[in-house]
Design a protein around this motif. Structure first.
Motif, short mmCIF file in Angstrom:
data_model
loop_
_atom_site.label_atom_id
_atom_site.label_comp_id
_atom_site.label_asym_id
_atom_site.label_seq_id
_atom_site.Cartn_x
_atom_site.Cartn_y
_atom_site.Cartn_z
N THR A 1 0.82 -1.21 0.00
CA THR A 1 0.00 0.00 0.00
C THR A 1 0.85 1.25 0.00
N SER A 2 1.92 1.26 0.80
CA SER A 2 2.80 2.42 0.87
C SER A 2 3.43 2.71 -0.49
N ASN A 3 3.88 1.66 -1.17
CA ASN A 3 4.48 1.82 -2.49
C ASN A 3 3.46 2.33 -3.50
N LEU A 4 2.25 1.80 -3.41
CA LEU A 4 1.18 2.19 -4.33
C LEU A 4 0.84 3.67 -4.16
N VAL A 5 0.70 4.10 -2.92
CA VAL A 5 0.38 5.50 -2.64
C VAL A 5 1.52 6.42 -3.08
N SER A 6 2.75 5.97 -2.86
CA SER A 6 3.90 6.77 -3.25
C SER A 6 3.92 7.00 -4.76
N GLN A 7 3.65 5.94 -5.53
CA GLN A 7 3.62 6.07 -6.99
C GLN A 7 2.44 6.92 -7.46
N TYR A 8 1.32 6.77 -6.79
CA TYR A 8 0.14 7.58 -7.11
C TYR A 8 0.48 9.06 -6.93
N LYS A 9 1.12 9.35 -5.83
CA LYS A 9 1.53 10.73 -5.52
C LYS A 9 2.48 11.27 -6.58
N ASN A 10 3.39 10.43 -7.07
CA ASN A 10 4.33 10.85 -8.11
C ASN A 10 3.61 11.22 -9.39
N HIS A 11 2.57 10.45 -9.75
CA HIS A 11 1.81 10.76 -10.96
C HIS A 11 1.11 12.11 -10.83
N VAL A 12 0.54 12.36 -9.66
CA VAL A 12 -0.15 13.63 -9.43
C VAL A 12 0.84 14.79 -9.51
N LYS A 13 2.02 14.62 -8.92
CA LYS A 13 3.03 15.68 -8.96
C LYS A 13 3.51 15.92 -10.39
N ALA A 14 3.59 14.86 -11.18
CA ALA A 14 3.99 15.03 -12.59
C ALA A 14 2.95 15.83 -13.35
N LEU A 15 1.66 15.56 -13.11
CA LEU A 15 0.60 16.31 -13.76
C LEU A 15 0.62 17.77 -13.31
N PHE A 16 0.89 17.99 -12.04
CA PHE A 16 1.01 19.36 -11.52
C PHE A 16 2.12 20.10 -12.25
N GLY A 17 3.23 19.42 -12.46
CA GLY A 17 4.35 20.03 -13.17
C GLY A 17 4.03 20.38 -14.60
N LEU A 18 3.02 19.72 -15.17
CA LEU A 18 2.60 19.98 -16.55
C LEU A 18 1.45 20.97 -16.63
N GLY A 19 1.04 21.49 -15.48
CA GLY A 19 0.03 22.53 -15.50
C GLY A 19 -1.28 22.22 -14.81
N ALA A 20 -1.47 20.99 -14.36
CA ALA A 20 -2.72 20.64 -13.67
C ALA A 20 -2.79 21.32 -12.32
N ARG A 21 -3.96 21.88 -12.01
CA ARG A 21 -4.16 22.52 -10.72
C ARG A 21 -5.41 22.01 -10.01
N LYS A 22 -6.38 21.51 -10.76
CA LYS A 22 -7.60 20.98 -10.17
C LYS A 22 -7.66 19.47 -10.39
N LEU A 23 -7.41 18.72 -9.33
CA LEU A 23 -7.37 17.26 -9.39
C LEU A 23 -8.65 16.66 -8.82
N ALA A 24 -9.35 15.91 -9.63
CA ALA A 24 -10.58 15.23 -9.22
C ALA A 24 -10.30 13.73 -9.18
N VAL A 25 -10.12 13.21 -7.99
CA VAL A 25 -9.76 11.80 -7.80
C VAL A 25 -11.01 10.98 -7.49
N ILE A 26 -11.15 9.84 -8.13
CA ILE A 26 -12.23 8.91 -7.81
C ILE A 26 -11.60 7.71 -7.11
N ASP A 27 -12.03 7.43 -5.88
CA ASP A 27 -11.40 6.35 -5.13
C ASP A 27 -11.87 4.98 -5.62
N VAL A 28 -11.31 3.95 -5.05
CA VAL A 28 -11.59 2.57 -5.48
C VAL A 28 -12.76 2.01 -4.68
#
Length: 368
Positions: A198-225
């Motif tokens: 779970t820790s690894n999964l969350v860490s990678q999830y966080k990395n994807h969000v940070k990458a999108l932020f770096g490309l200009g994303a500011r409003k993140l709408a997450v749908i949980d599992v």
């Protein structure tokens, strides 16, 4: 499964569904310039139709799409629309943004239709690059968006692109396939193994969000599992047909980890705003109060074969139910058109029980 939902949940869900249906009919102007969608089959609107190979998960054949306009299969794992379609309608768009792969090999002018959004989601993918085979991983989806962003910038300029993207909605719906892959490799994990995964999964999830932020994303709408241990496929594996607890436990761990990660990112990244829509809470409510919400069958899939119609997917030769609007599940893993409509209504316009710290409508309308 969790304990009973509060008594007010059912009438609120029904009211939200009616409210959002009325909003769709009015066809109000779009609340954001564009929607960019990332994830797995819960968000895929046909990306995998454009991928080669026999191992690619597909839904571009009957009975899928039987309730879609013109009754045609589109690549959606649904009898009609999926949750992304309904969110797009609720946002004021006439339809979902198209699969990126449907325009990726065309001219730059056509690619920059991405100014109205694009869908990068690929069925079978996950948070981890190791999840799935012959599909578009989350890392690749982010890379595809980077390509689209370059084309948008080249067409309208860097400053204008930044403005459009900062006001647009970035939707992420993923994680379930990673959990299934982990469970397939180890169905009886120790507490330490579950924590590490779970820790690894969350860490990678966080990395994807940070990458999108770096490309200009500011409003993140997450749908949980959702509680995937209660889908027809896992139930078909259980000797008594019950939900598989370890799958649901891993799901709760991922959802909590993502919630904490998004809160942390909002505190550390300037201009970052988010909402987490809880498909988990919606599915739990339906399973607890099916008839009051218009459902009669919450364990067996509408389309499939074997125990709970969960042994195989929805193929042209599969068993198909008649009363599809009364089923929670369309196939062995995915919701029906009716379920997706209710979930989108709750996530878009609902209370903190279904979307937090604000709902998707509030996130879209935020002009700060």
């Amino acid at each position: 499964m969790a304990t009973a939902s509060p008594a007010w949940i059912v009438p609120v869900l029904l009211a939200l569904a009616a409210l959002c249906a009325a909003a769709e009919a009015e066809a109000s102007p779009a609340k954001v310039p564009a929607m960019y969608v990332f994830g797995d089959s819960t968000a895929d609107v046909g990306s995998n139709n454009y991928l080669p190979g026999s191992a690619v998960p597909r839904a571009n054949f009957p009975h899928n799409g039987v309730d879609f306009p013109t009754s045609r299969p589109t690549g959606r794992f649904s009898n009609g629309y999926n949750g992304i379609d309904f969110l797009a309608l609720n946002m004021g768009f006439k339809r979902s943004p198209p699969p990126f792969l449907s325009v990726a090999n065309r001219t730059n002018r056509q690619i920059t239709r991405g100014l109205l959004g694009a869908n990068f989601a690929s069925a079978g993918s996950g948070v981890l690059d190791t999840t799935g085979d012959s599909i578009v991983s989350m890392s690749k989806q982010v890379e595809q968006f980077a390509t689209l962003r370059c084309n948008i910038s080249a067409r309208i300029g860097e400053e204008a692109a930044d403005t459009v993207l900062s006001r647009s909605l970035f939707v992420i719906s993923t994680g379930g396939n990673d959990i299934f892959a982990f469970f397939s490799a180890n169905s009886t994990p120790t507490a330490a193994q579950k924590q590490m995964f779970t820790s690894n999964l969350v860490s990678q999830y966080k990395n994807h969000v940070k990458a999108l932020f770096g490309l200009g994303a500011r409003k993140l709408a997450v749908i949980d599992v959702p509680p995937i241990g209660c889908c027809p496929y896992p139930r078909s594996l259980h000797p008594l047909g019950a939900c598989i607890d370890v799958l649901n436990e891993l799901t709760r761990g991922l959802n909590k980890g993502v919630k904490d990660a998004m809160h942390g990112l909002s505190a550390s990244l300037g201009g970052f705003k988010y909402s987490i829509g809880s498909s988990h809470a919606v599915v739990q409510s339906i399973m607890k109060h099916p008839q009051r919400l218009g459902f009669k069958e919450v364990t067996t899939a509408c389309c499939g074969s074997g125990k709970f119609n969960g042994k195989s997917g929805c193929t042209p030769n599969a068993t198909l139910c008649d009363n599809r609007h009364e089923y929670l599940f369309w196939d062995l893993l995915h919701p029906t058109h009716a379920t997706s409509k209710l979930a989108a209504a709750a996530i878009y316009n609902g209370s903190l029980h279904f979307a937090a710290p604000i709902n998707f409508r509030q996130l879209a309308e935020d002009q700060c």
